[in-house]
Design a protein around this motif. Structure first.
Motif, PDB file in Angstrom:
ATOM      1  N   TYR A  35       0.826  -1.210   0.000  1.00 61.90           N
ATOM      2  CA  TYR A  35       0.000   0.000   0.000  1.00 61.90           C
ATOM      3  C   TYR A  35       0.858   1.257   0.000  1.00 61.90           C
ATOM      4  O   TYR A  35       0.528   2.249  -0.651  1.00 61.90           O
ATOM      5  N   VAL A  36       1.965   1.223   0.737  1.00 62.54           N
ATOM      6  CA  VAL A  36       2.869   2.372   0.753  1.00 62.54           C
ATOM      7  C   VAL A  36       3.497   2.548  -0.627  1.00 62.54           C
ATOM      8  O   VAL A  36       3.520   3.660  -1.165  1.00 62.54           O
ATOM      9  N   ALA A  37       3.989   1.471  -1.215  1.00 65.60           N
ATOM     10  CA  ALA A  37       4.623   1.547  -2.532  1.00 65.60           C
ATOM     11  C   ALA A  37       3.654   2.079  -3.590  1.00 65.60           C
ATOM     12  O   ALA A  37       4.052   2.814  -4.492  1.00 65.60           O
ATOM     13  N   ALA A  38       2.381   1.735  -3.463  1.00 65.53           N
ATOM     14  CA  ALA A  38       1.360   2.183  -4.412  1.00 65.53           C
ATOM     15  C   ALA A  38       0.801   3.556  -4.056  1.00 65.53           C
ATOM     16  O   ALA A  38      -0.071   4.066  -4.758  1.00 65.53           O
ATOM     17  N   ASP A  39       1.301   4.143  -2.965  1.00 63.61           N
ATOM     18  CA  ASP A  39       0.827   5.439  -2.464  1.00 63.61           C
ATOM     19  C   ASP A  39      -0.677   5.409  -2.197  1.00 63.61           C
ATOM     20  O   ASP A  39      -1.395   6.352  -2.494  1.00 63.61           O
ATOM     21  N   ASN A  40      -1.136   4.307  -1.620  1.00 61.74           N
ATOM     22  CA  ASN A  40      -2.552   4.113  -1.335  1.00 61.74           C
ATOM     23  C   ASN A  40      -2.802   4.359   0.153  1.00 61.74           C
ATOM     24  O   ASN A  40      -2.886   3.416   0.947  1.00 61.74           O
ATOM     25  N   LYS A  41      -2.900   5.626   0.498  1.00 61.55           N
ATOM     26  CA  LYS A  41      -3.087   6.026   1.890  1.00 61.55           C
ATOM     27  C   LYS A  41      -4.376   5.457   2.487  1.00 61.55           C
ATOM     28  O   LYS A  41      -4.395   5.017   3.638  1.00 61.55           O
ATOM     29  N   ASN A  42      -5.448   5.444   1.725  1.00 59.69           N
ATOM     30  CA  ASN A  42      -6.730   4.964   2.245  1.00 59.69           C
ATOM     31  C   ASN A  42      -6.691   3.484   2.597  1.00 59.69           C
ATOM     32  O   ASN A  42      -7.198   3.076   3.642  1.00 59.69           O
ATOM     33  N   SER A  43      -6.081   2.663   1.748  1.00 59.58           N
ATOM     34  CA  SER A  43      -5.973   1.234   2.051  1.00 59.58           C
ATOM     35  C   SER A  43      -5.044   0.997   3.235  1.00 59.58           C
ATOM     36  O   SER A  43      -5.284   0.116   4.055  1.00 59.58           O
ATOM     37  N   LEU A  44      -3.987   1.791   3.320  1.00 57.14           N
ATOM     38  CA  LEU A  44      -3.067   1.696   4.461  1.00 57.14           C
ATOM     39  C   LEU A  44      -3.812   2.004   5.751  1.00 57.14           C
ATOM     40  O   LEU A  44      -3.743   1.243   6.724  1.00 57.14           O
ATOM     41  N   ARG A  45      -4.543   3.096   5.750  1.00 58.86           N
ATOM     42  CA  ARG A  45      -5.317   3.493   6.928  1.00 58.86           C
ATOM     43  C   ARG A  45      -6.348   2.433   7.293  1.00 58.86           C
ATOM     44  O   ARG A  45      -6.499   2.066   8.455  1.00 58.86           O
ATOM     45  N   LYS A  46      -7.047   1.893   6.291  1.00 60.66           N
ATOM     46  CA  LYS A  46      -8.080   0.887   6.539  1.00 60.66           C
ATOM     47  C   LYS A  46      -7.479  -0.401   7.099  1.00 60.66           C
ATOM     48  O   LYS A  46      -8.023  -1.002   8.023  1.00 60.66           O
ATOM     49  N   THR A  47      -6.346  -0.821   6.565  1.00 57.47           N
ATOM     50  CA  THR A  47      -5.691  -2.032   7.050  1.00 57.47           C
ATOM     51  C   THR A  47      -5.289  -1.884   8.510  1.00 57.47           C
ATOM     52  O   THR A  47      -5.505  -2.795   9.315  1.00 57.47           O
TER      53      THR A  47
END
Length: 123
Positions: A35-47
């Motif tokens: 998620y960090v590598a993909a710059d996916n802040k929302n998925s990171l936060r949700k996980t």
């Protein structure tokens, strides 16, 4: 003789239960890294939320491609994810990590993430 066997069996059974969460944690860490590598802040936060984790409590234990999360974000130009990570860590921890120096010595001095690190380090 039976007591030794029972103790050995109990130790074996107990150790087999300990290994299961480690596999789950490895998968969780892999998800966080991706998620960090993909710059996916929302998925990171949700996980983190779904697993009832506070980033400040698990940050030290997560390494992505041999790098801490912030450096992994810098390497992948993950500005949004890095901003979220930096905001979740204590300013003193961000300041002490040496990420600015690492970025400058590894060709990432122009990264916009450096500004967020410096800002958080000052607070």
């Amino acid at each position: 003789m039976n007591i030794k066997f029972a103790a050995l069996a109990a130790a074996f059974v107990a150790s087999s239960f300990v290994s299961t969460p480690v596999l789950a944690d490895d998968q969780l860490a892999l998800s966080i890294c991706s998620y960090v590598a993909a710059d996916n802040k929302n998925s990171l936060r949700k996980t983190l939320s779904d697993n009832r984790l506070r980033l400040r409590n698990v940050y030290e234990g997560i390494v992505c491609d041999g790098l801490p999360l912030v450096r992994h974000a810098i390497k992948n130009n993950a500005v949004d994810a890095a901003g979220f990570i930096i905001s979740q860590l204590p300013g003193s921890q961000v300041a002490a990590a040496g990420d600015v120096e690492w970025a400058q010595s590894n060709g990432f001095a122009a990264s916009p993430i450096i500004g967020a690190i410096k800002e958080r380090s000052a607070s």
